[in-house]
Design a protein around this motif. Structure first.
Motif, PDB file in Angstrom:
ATOM      1  N   ALA A 150      17.577  10.548  -1.049  1.00 29.00           N
ATOM      2  CA  ALA A 150      16.327   9.713  -1.736  1.00 29.00           C
ATOM      3  C   ALA A 150      16.271   8.794  -1.445  1.00 29.00           C
ATOM      4  O   ALA A 150      15.072   8.076  -1.342  1.00 29.00           O
ATOM      5  N   THR A 151      17.286   8.059  -1.426  1.00 29.13           N
ATOM      6  CA  THR A 151      17.578   6.427  -2.023  1.00 29.13           C
ATOM      7  C   THR A 151      17.042   5.998  -0.177  1.00 29.13           C
ATOM      8  O   THR A 151      16.364   5.482   0.332  1.00 29.13           O
ATOM      9  N   GLU A 152      17.599   6.934   0.992  1.00 32.39           N
ATOM     10  CA  GLU A 152      17.224   6.243   2.034  1.00 32.39           C
ATOM     11  C   GLU A 152      15.486   6.781   2.164  1.00 32.39           C
ATOM     12  O   GLU A 152      15.689   5.692   3.281  1.00 32.39           O
ATOM     13  N   ALA A 153      15.206   8.065   1.502  1.00 29.07           N
ATOM     14  CA  ALA A 153      13.792   8.161   2.388  1.00 29.07           C
ATOM     15  C   ALA A 153      12.979   6.805   1.750  1.00 29.07           C
ATOM     16  O   ALA A 153      11.604   6.745   2.389  1.00 29.07           O
ATOM     17  N   ALA A 154      13.263   6.524   0.510  1.00 33.07           N
ATOM     18  CA  ALA A 154      12.338   4.995   0.129  1.00 33.07           C
ATOM     19  C   ALA A 154      12.575   4.283   0.681  1.00 33.07           C
ATOM     20  O   ALA A 154      11.565   3.093   1.269  1.00 33.07           O
ATOM     21  N   MET A 155      13.711   4.105   1.566  1.00 36.77           N
ATOM     22  CA  MET A 155      14.244   2.999   2.283  1.00 36.77           C
ATOM     23  C   MET A 155      12.762   2.729   3.099  1.00 36.77           C
ATOM     24  O   MET A 155      12.739   2.016   4.264  1.00 36.77           O
ATOM     25  N   ALA A 156      12.611   3.934   3.941  1.00 38.11           N
ATOM     26  CA  ALA A 156      12.434   4.000   5.119  1.00 38.11           C
ATOM     27  C   ALA A 156      10.629   4.257   5.112  1.00 38.11           C
ATOM     28  O   ALA A 156       9.900   4.148   6.107  1.00 38.11           O
ATOM     29  N   SER A 157      10.316   4.091   3.650  1.00 34.46           N
ATOM     30  CA  SER A 157       8.933   4.531   3.164  1.00 34.46           C
ATOM     31  C   SER A 157       8.280   3.593   2.436  1.00 34.46           C
ATOM     32  O   SER A 157       6.373   3.677   2.113  1.00 34.46           O
ATOM     33  N   VAL A 158       9.002   2.898   1.447  1.00 31.14           N
ATOM     34  CA  VAL A 158       8.552   1.999   0.426  1.00 31.14           C
ATOM     35  C   VAL A 158       7.440   0.809   1.188  1.00 31.14           C
ATOM     36  O   VAL A 158       8.119   0.587   2.013  1.00 31.14           O
ATOM     37  N   LEU A 159       6.307   0.185   0.851  1.00 37.15           N
ATOM     38  CA  LEU A 159       6.037  -1.142   1.195  1.00 37.15           C
ATOM     39  C   LEU A 159       4.992  -1.887  -0.623  1.00 37.15           C
ATOM     40  O   LEU A 159       4.103  -1.303  -0.806  1.00 37.15           O
ATOM     41  N   SER A 160       5.148  -3.112  -0.853  1.00 38.50           N
ATOM     42  CA  SER A 160       4.947  -3.223  -1.808  1.00 38.50           C
ATOM     43  C   SER A 160       3.595  -4.091  -1.298  1.00 38.50           C
ATOM     44  O   SER A 160       3.850  -4.793   0.002  1.00 38.50           O
ATOM     45  N   LEU A 161       2.329  -3.579  -2.341  1.00 35.15           N
ATOM     46  CA  LEU A 161       1.423  -4.521  -2.306  1.00 35.15           C
ATOM     47  C   LEU A 161       0.650  -5.539  -3.043  1.00 35.15           C
ATOM     48  O   LEU A 161       1.753  -5.571  -3.731  1.00 35.15           O
ATOM     49  N   PRO A 162       0.338  -6.612  -2.912  1.00 34.35           N
ATOM     50  CA  PRO A 162      -0.207  -7.760  -3.455  1.00 34.35           C
ATOM     51  C   PRO A 162      -0.325  -7.657  -4.667  1.00 34.35           C
ATOM     52  O   PRO A 162      -1.666  -6.819  -4.776  1.00 34.35           O
ATOM     53  N   ILE A 163       0.204  -8.059  -6.743  1.00 35.50           N
ATOM     54  CA  ILE A 163       0.135  -7.688  -7.358  1.00 35.50           C
ATOM     55  C   ILE A 163       0.072  -8.197  -8.109  1.00 35.50           C
ATOM     56  O   ILE A 163       1.232  -9.194  -8.545  1.00 35.50           O
ATOM     57  N   TYR A 164      -0.530  -9.312  -8.802  1.00 35.02           N
ATOM     58  CA  TYR A 164      -0.215 -10.258 -10.104  1.00 35.02           C
ATOM     59  C   TYR A 164      -1.967 -10.509 -10.298  1.00 35.02           C
ATOM     60  O   TYR A 164      -2.953 -10.388  -9.927  1.00 35.02           O
ATOM     61  N   PRO A 165      -1.666 -11.485 -11.714  1.00 34.85           N
ATOM     62  CA  PRO A 165      -2.761 -11.481 -12.507  1.00 34.85           C
ATOM     63  C   PRO A 165      -3.865 -12.488 -11.636  1.00 34.85           C
ATOM     64  O   PRO A 165      -4.980 -11.824 -12.319  1.00 34.85           O
ATOM     65  N   GLU A 166      -3.525 -12.989 -11.330  1.00 34.44           N
ATOM     66  CA  GLU A 166      -4.977 -13.604 -10.288  1.00 34.44           C
ATOM     67  C   GLU A 166      -5.573 -13.034  -9.520  1.00 34.44           C
ATOM     68  O   GLU A 166      -6.706 -13.312  -8.966  1.00 34.44           O
ATOM     69  N   LEU A 167      -4.922 -12.501  -8.719  1.00 35.90           N
ATOM     70  CA  LEU A 167      -5.202 -11.604  -8.020  1.00 35.90           C
ATOM     71  C   LEU A 167      -6.962 -11.176  -7.746  1.00 35.90           C
ATOM     72  O   LEU A 167      -7.265 -10.713  -9.020  1.00 35.90           O
ATOM     73  N   THR A 168      -7.632 -11.303  -6.837  1.00 35.84           N
ATOM     74  CA  THR A 168      -8.812 -11.052  -7.334  1.00 35.84           C
ATOM     75  C   THR A 168      -9.797  -9.617  -7.148  1.00 35.84           C
ATOM     76  O   THR A 168      -8.857  -9.334  -6.113  1.00 35.84           O
ATOM     77  N   ASP A 169     -10.644  -9.101  -7.303  1.00 37.21           N
ATOM     78  CA  ASP A 169     -11.354  -8.065  -6.829  1.00 37.21           C
ATOM     79  C   ASP A 169     -11.785  -8.346  -5.350  1.00 37.21           C
ATOM     80  O   ASP A 169     -11.218  -6.517  -4.633  1.00 37.21           O
ATOM     81  N   ALA A 170     -12.364  -9.132  -4.887  1.00 39.96           N
ATOM     82  CA  ALA A 170     -11.728  -9.456  -3.493  1.00 39.96           C
ATOM     83  C   ALA A 170     -11.152  -9.429  -2.446  1.00 39.96           C
ATOM     84  O   ALA A 170     -10.844  -8.785  -1.587  1.00 39.96           O
ATOM     85  N   GLN A 171     -10.412  -9.845  -3.139  1.00 43.14           N
ATOM     86  CA  GLN A 171      -8.621  -9.326  -2.467  1.00 43.14           C
ATOM     87  C   GLN A 171      -7.690  -8.408  -2.808  1.00 43.14           C
ATOM     88  O   GLN A 171      -7.556  -8.067  -1.728  1.00 43.14           O
ATOM     89  N   GLN A 172      -8.676  -7.230  -3.851  1.00 40.74           N
ATOM     90  CA  GLN A 172      -7.603  -6.799  -3.912  1.00 40.74           C
ATOM     91  C   GLN A 172      -8.391  -6.089  -2.779  1.00 40.74           C
ATOM     92  O   GLN A 172      -8.117  -4.700  -2.058  1.00 40.74           O
ATOM     93  N   ASP A 173      -9.692  -5.452  -2.968  1.00 42.29           N
ATOM     94  CA  ASP A 173     -10.991  -4.771  -1.870  1.00 42.29           C
ATOM     95  C   ASP A 173     -10.006  -4.899  -0.569  1.00 42.29           C
ATOM     96  O   ASP A 173      -9.237  -4.346   0.697  1.00 42.29           O
ATOM     97  N   ALA A 174     -10.108  -6.407  -0.253  1.00 38.56           N
ATOM     98  CA  ALA A 174      -9.508  -6.306   1.311  1.00 38.56           C
ATOM     99  C   ALA A 174      -8.143  -5.792   1.341  1.00 38.56           C
ATOM    100  O   ALA A 174      -8.089  -5.296   2.883  1.00 38.56           O
ATOM    101  N   VAL A 175      -7.148  -5.599   1.126  1.00 34.81           N
ATOM    102  CA  VAL A 175      -5.876  -5.083   0.861  1.00 34.81           C
ATOM    103  C   VAL A 175      -6.378  -3.774   1.342  1.00 34.81           C
ATOM    104  O   VAL A 175      -5.929  -2.102   1.890  1.00 34.81           O
ATOM    105  N   ILE A 176      -7.105  -3.207   0.057  1.00 36.13           N
ATOM    106  CA  ILE A 176      -7.502  -1.702  -0.334  1.00 36.13           C
ATOM    107  C   ILE A 176      -8.505  -1.416   1.339  1.00 36.13           C
ATOM    108  O   ILE A 176      -7.736   0.100   1.849  1.00 36.13           O
TER     109      ILE A 176
END
Ligand SMILES: Cc1ncc(COP(=O)(O)O)c(C=O)c1O
Length: 371
Positions: A337-363
């Motif tokens: 399970a650890t090795e599957a996670a190593m190959a598939s995880v991706l963290s996206l921008p998340i912080y209180p100051e992130l704006t709707d427009a920025q988040q929409d651009a990520v999505i």
């Protein structure tokens, strides 16, 4: 629109009018070591998280190391930890004289799997380090029960989870308040970040708290008198002053992270190639990271890079496969399970100051890749 993975300058703009005078006050008093702000921060964090003792130290790494050192591990003593975590979790075990024993995770939450922990317990097991990865608490009730039955210590690595909570027996309990000791990190990118390194040890055990206070100043309650060998691991007064200000914003910031996460969840739920992180219903997550599992992860990452969208892989190589731990004998396939996670995880921008427009651009950039 380019979107950074983290934007500490944006946060600085919102608090600088309060933080700079707090720093100036420390500078004018010239009390850089163990000034009054350190004790004030310890009291404030202890109150917030519901612990009897909060002991500031130089880093999250030391906040794991000192409680382990207090256990006086002997060669061959084992400490169970996840492999899917930041290096410090297992590095501290090694540096305290123990042997890390790596166990697998629940693939849907990325958190330590209690059944795997139970299967790894031996007569040499002294402790379990439970990591509250990405800001979500691991299942503490099961961990405490299986450790308690055998007299094994539980240490909580809450470096990524300040303010995270779990409902246990009808009550909210905070990350770091349940084990023998809990470790916080104030690394600048954390939900509560200093302007440099910093950490804190938490415990409900008054005697252990007193001991940790000694260990961080070379092992003596009185200067130049040493009952045991400790180290120099203090939090700078300047860092405590920054953190005291930021602490007032923490619950608002954590709530803003949850709101951002809900927006991502809404966008990605049901997507054929992207799996949002699962939250245990007993948990209040603080989303230090918003981490998806994604098909063709590396190609998605390259696409996001080409669109100027920040992202990161936490963690590309599990600790059981690190060269420094090769003598322990793990190999590819040891922790599926650890090795599957190593190959598939991706963290996206998340912080209180992130704006709707920025988040929409990520999505939009994620959707565009799979369209
Ligand atoms: C899970 C985990 N444990 C421990 C640490 C160590 O903290 P620090 O960088 O403050 O030494 C970190 C952070 O970097 C972490 O994410």
């Amino acid at each position: 629109m380019s979107v950074p993975l983290l934007d500490l300058v944006a946060q600085y703009q919102t608090i600088k009018d309060v933080v700079l005078p707090a720093l100036q006050s420390v500078i004018e008093r010239q009390q850089f070591i163990m000034g009054q702000e350190v004790g004030e921060l310890e009291c404030a964090v202890a109150g917030l998280l519901g612990v009897r003792q909060a002991v500031a130290c130089a880093s999250g790494t030391d906040a794991l190391l000192l409680p382990l050192q207090s256990m006086r591990l002997q060669p061959g003593d084992e400490v169970i930890t996840p492999s899917f975590t930041f290096f410090a979790t297992a590095g501290a075990v090694h540096n305290a004289g123990g042997t890390p024993v790596f166990v697998d995770i629940d693939p849907s939450t990325f958190l330590l799997d209690p059944a795997a922990v139970e299967a790894a317990i031996t007569p040499r097991t002294r402790a379990i380090i439970v990591v509250h990865l990405y800001g979500q608490m691991a299942p503490m009730e099961s961990m405490l029960a299986l450790a308690g039955r055998r007299g094994i210590a539980v240490i909580e690595d809450a470096a990524q989870a300040i303010g995270a909570r779990q409902r246990i027996g009808g009550e909210w309990r905070s990350a770091g308040s349940l084990g023998l000791a809990g470790a916080l990190s104030f690394f600048p990118s954390k939900n509560l970040g200093a302007w440099g390194d910093g950490g804190m040890m938490l415990t409900q055990d008054e005697a252990l708290g007193a001991r940790l206070r000694k260990l961080r100043v070379h092992g003596g309650a009185k200067q130049y008198h040493h009952e045991e060998v400790g180290t120099n691991s203090r939090l700078d007064t300047l860092q405590a002053a920054v953190l005291l200000v930021k602490l007032q914003y923490l619950s608002r910031w954590n709530a803003a992270r949850r709101a951002r996460a809900a927006r991502y969840d809404h966008a990605f739920t049901g997507h054929p190639a992207v799996c949002p992180p699962r939250v245990d219903p007993a948990n209040e997550h603080v989303y230090h990271q918003y981490t998806i599992r994604a098909e063709r992860r590396d190609q998605l990452a390259a696409h996001l890079k080409s669109r100027g969208i920040g992202h990161a892989v936490y963690y590309p190589v599990g600790l059981h496969l690190q060269p420094c731990f090769a003598p322990l004998g793990y190999r590819q396939g040891s922790l599926p399970a650890t090795e599957a996670a190593m190959a598939s995880v991706l963290s996206l921008p998340i912080y209180p100051e992130l704006t709707d427009a920025q988040q929409d651009a990520v999505i939009a950039a994620v959707r565009e890749f799979y369209a």
